[in-house]
Design a protein around this motif. Structure first.
Motif, PDB file in Angstrom:
ATOM      1  N   ALA A 130      88.910  56.099  54.290  1.00  0.00           N
ATOM      2  CA  ALA A 130      89.363  57.449  54.667  1.00  0.00           C
ATOM      3  C   ALA A 130      88.191  58.328  55.092  1.00  0.00           C
ATOM      4  O   ALA A 130      88.264  59.041  56.108  1.00  0.00           O
ATOM      5  N   LEU A 131      87.104  58.287  54.330  1.00  0.00           N
ATOM      6  CA  LEU A 131      85.928  59.078  54.676  1.00  0.00           C
ATOM      7  C   LEU A 131      85.284  58.605  55.982  1.00  0.00           C
ATOM      8  O   LEU A 131      84.854  59.413  56.807  1.00  0.00           O
ATOM      9  N   ALA A 132      85.239  57.288  56.170  1.00  0.00           N
ATOM     10  CA  ALA A 132      84.683  56.743  57.404  1.00  0.00           C
ATOM     11  C   ALA A 132      85.536  57.131  58.610  1.00  0.00           C
ATOM     12  O   ALA A 132      85.010  57.470  59.684  1.00  0.00           O
ATOM     13  N   THR A 133      86.860  57.107  58.442  1.00  0.00           N
ATOM     14  CA  THR A 133      87.749  57.513  59.531  1.00  0.00           C
ATOM     15  C   THR A 133      87.563  58.988  59.859  1.00  0.00           C
ATOM     16  O   THR A 133      87.547  59.384  61.036  1.00  0.00           O
ATOM     17  N   LEU A 134      87.415  59.817  58.829  1.00  0.00           N
ATOM     18  CA  LEU A 134      87.121  61.235  59.055  1.00  0.00           C
ATOM     19  C   LEU A 134      85.814  61.391  59.820  1.00  0.00           C
ATOM     20  O   LEU A 134      85.710  62.207  60.742  1.00  0.00           O
TER      21      LEU A 134
ATOM     22  N   GLU B 282      82.008  50.342  46.295  1.00  0.00           N
ATOM     23  CA  GLU B 282      82.756  49.470  47.197  1.00  0.00           C
ATOM     24  C   GLU B 282      84.159  49.174  46.686  1.00  0.00           C
ATOM     25  O   GLU B 282      85.053  48.835  47.472  1.00  0.00           O
ATOM     26  N   GLU B 283      84.365  49.280  45.378  1.00  0.00           N
ATOM     27  CA  GLU B 283      85.688  49.012  44.829  1.00  0.00           C
ATOM     28  C   GLU B 283      86.707  50.057  45.278  1.00  0.00           C
ATOM     29  O   GLU B 283      87.909  49.779  45.330  1.00  0.00           O
ATOM     30  N   MET B 284      86.245  51.265  45.619  1.00  0.00           N
ATOM     31  CA  MET B 284      87.149  52.339  46.061  1.00  0.00           C
ATOM     32  C   MET B 284      87.328  52.251  47.576  1.00  0.00           C
ATOM     33  O   MET B 284      86.900  53.121  48.336  1.00  0.00           O
ATOM     34  N   GLN B 285      87.979  51.171  48.015  1.00  0.00           N
ATOM     35  CA  GLN B 285      88.107  50.880  49.436  1.00  0.00           C
ATOM     36  C   GLN B 285      88.898  51.945  50.188  1.00  0.00           C
ATOM     37  O   GLN B 285      88.539  52.320  51.303  1.00  0.00           O
TER      38      GLN B 285
END
Length: 444
Positions: free
Chosen positions: A328-332, A320-323
């Motif tokens: 970015a992955l969720a948007t992809l 979770e720290e790597m927001q």
């Protein structure tokens, strides 16, 4: 002459068609945001248990100010595994001994704690009030958020069935559908109306009922023997297509709404994530169009669905720290999911014969709406593992990608008009295959 020739006469893409597209876009723009409202109205703000010595107004007003808020919080609320204040438990009694540990943290499991029996205190920095804060839908009641989202999507399922029938009377039907349902006079009026709006006023003299019947002879003959609903599953090839398309739409809509209805789980800034999800949708549909035209229907869907599954599974195990990476992955994932839905809809329309297309697409739409309703309900599984719902969201599109190969490629192929066309296609494929085998045997 075929129906395409009639469309060319009245104007294939003129003011009439553009107006229809604009009206559909406006209705979609108005309706779809309501599905996403709960990302904001049901947002879960940061929260902790209400504590008497920390949150009682009388105590705060009469306090000496010797102990700070952070100090009182430390002796009142235990820390979780990430050394953050617990959301759902508090100490049974103030732990004054924690003030003398000089930065060390004892084993919290050894200290007596209790649930939030007096309610919660919520962080109001982002949302002053939501349905969660209004009705305390947190901790042991958090599953009710998923139930409320399920009820919204279930309403869409029921509404799709009911208003799908009502729309046959209230909305303008396509001329092609009117022809294959044995309503040539109404179809002629629709075509003339389209021609008039497209500026082709002289078409009324040449476009007559006789010309229409001559051009659509095969469709009119098929309309005389309109199959009942039960016939959809009697013929093997059509039955296979309906089942595969329904399964694909079901497993594709689960991750789509899993991502779109749980934005807060993917990034801390809900507004930024939701904006990125919206922005990526338009170019993703354009990419889907390019892929469909150059790679074909099956390859495009497999590519998008595999990318969707991989992006969700990767996001699941990113800390979770790597927001930035998570968002970015969720948007992809949202982008390729939109492309997959566009590809699936195009492929499905080309696989179903005209005479039963509306009915079959209704069946497939029900499967899609069931998937939409199941998506938020899966979040209840977080009581067993926080990763479990997201793993399911990631596995579903991969399963969907595997079954795409069961469907034939339809790029540059004519649309089937009757059930017989679908079955004859299967027979033609078998005959061609037998001829190839025969040639190979003859060669040796």
């Amino acid at each position: 002459m075929a129906f395409q020739d009639l469309l060319d006469q009245v104007g294939g893409l003129g003011r009439f068609q553009i107006l229809q597209i604009v009206c559909l876009c406006i209705s979609s723009i108005i309706v779809f945001p309501h599905v996403l409202l709960e990302n904001f109205t049901a947002a879960v703000p940061g929260h902790r248990c209400w504590v008497h010595i920390l949150d009682n107004d009388t105590v705060s007003a009469n306090g000496t100010g010797i102990l700070s808020q952070d100090t009182l919080l430390r002796i009142s609320i235990p820390l979780d595994s990430n050394l953050r204040p617990e959301n759902c438990r508090r100490f049974l009694h103030p732990q004054w001994q924690l003030l003398h540990l000089n930065g060390t943290f004892p084993n919290m499991s050894e200290l007596d704690t209790e649930p939030c029996v007096n309610g919660w205190v919520y962080d109001q920095s982002s949302f002053s009030s939501t349905t969660v804060t209004e009705w305390d839908l947190v901790c042991e009641f958090q599953s009710l958020i998923s139930v409320s989202k399920f009820l919204v999507m279930a309403g869409m399922l029921v509404g799709g069935i009911i208003y799908g029938h009502l729309s046959d009377r209230w909305l303008a039907e396509s001329a092609r559908w009117l022809i294959i349902t044995n309503k040539p006079e109404e179809a002629l009026n629709k075509l003339r109306k389209a021609a008039h709006r497209n500026g082709r006023k002289n078409v009324a003299d040449t476009l007559t009922l006789e010309v229409l019947k001559s051009a659509m002879q095969e469709e009119l003959e098929a309309a005389q023997n309109k199959p009942p609903v039960c016939d959809l599953f009697r013929t093997p090839n059509l039955r296979k297509r309906i089942c595969v398309l329904s399964f694909m739409r079901f497993t594709t809509l689960i991750p789509y709404f899993g991502l779109n209805l749980h934005v807060q789980h993917l990034g801390k800034n809900v507004f930024l994530s939701q904006g990125l999800f919206g922005v990526v949708t338009l170019p993703s549909n354009y990419v889907a169009l390019l892929a469909l035209n150059h790679l074909g229907r099956r390859v495009s869907q497999m590519l998008f669905l595999f990318l969707l599954g991989i992006s969700i599974l990767t996001t699941t195990f990113v800390p979770e720290e790597m927001q930035t990476l998570r968002v970015a992955l969720a948007t992809l994932g949202v982008g390729v999911c939109s492309a997959a839905i566009t590809s699936s809809a195009t492929h499905g329309n080309e696989l179903i014969p005209t005479v039963v297309r509306a009915l079959v697409l209704g069946v497939i739409g029900i499967a899609a709406n069931i998937g939409s309703a199941v998506a938020p309900l899966l979040m209840i599984l977080t009581v067993y593992s926080s990763h479990l719902p997201w793993i399911i969201y990631g596995v579903c599109p991969i399963l969907s990608a595997l079954v795409v190969r069961l469907l034939p490629e339809t790029r540059n192929q004519p649309l089937p008009d009757s059930i017989q066309d679908v079955e004859n296609e299967r027979k033609g494929w078998r005959k061609a295959k037998q001829e190839v085998i025969s040639m190979k045997v003859t060669t040796f």
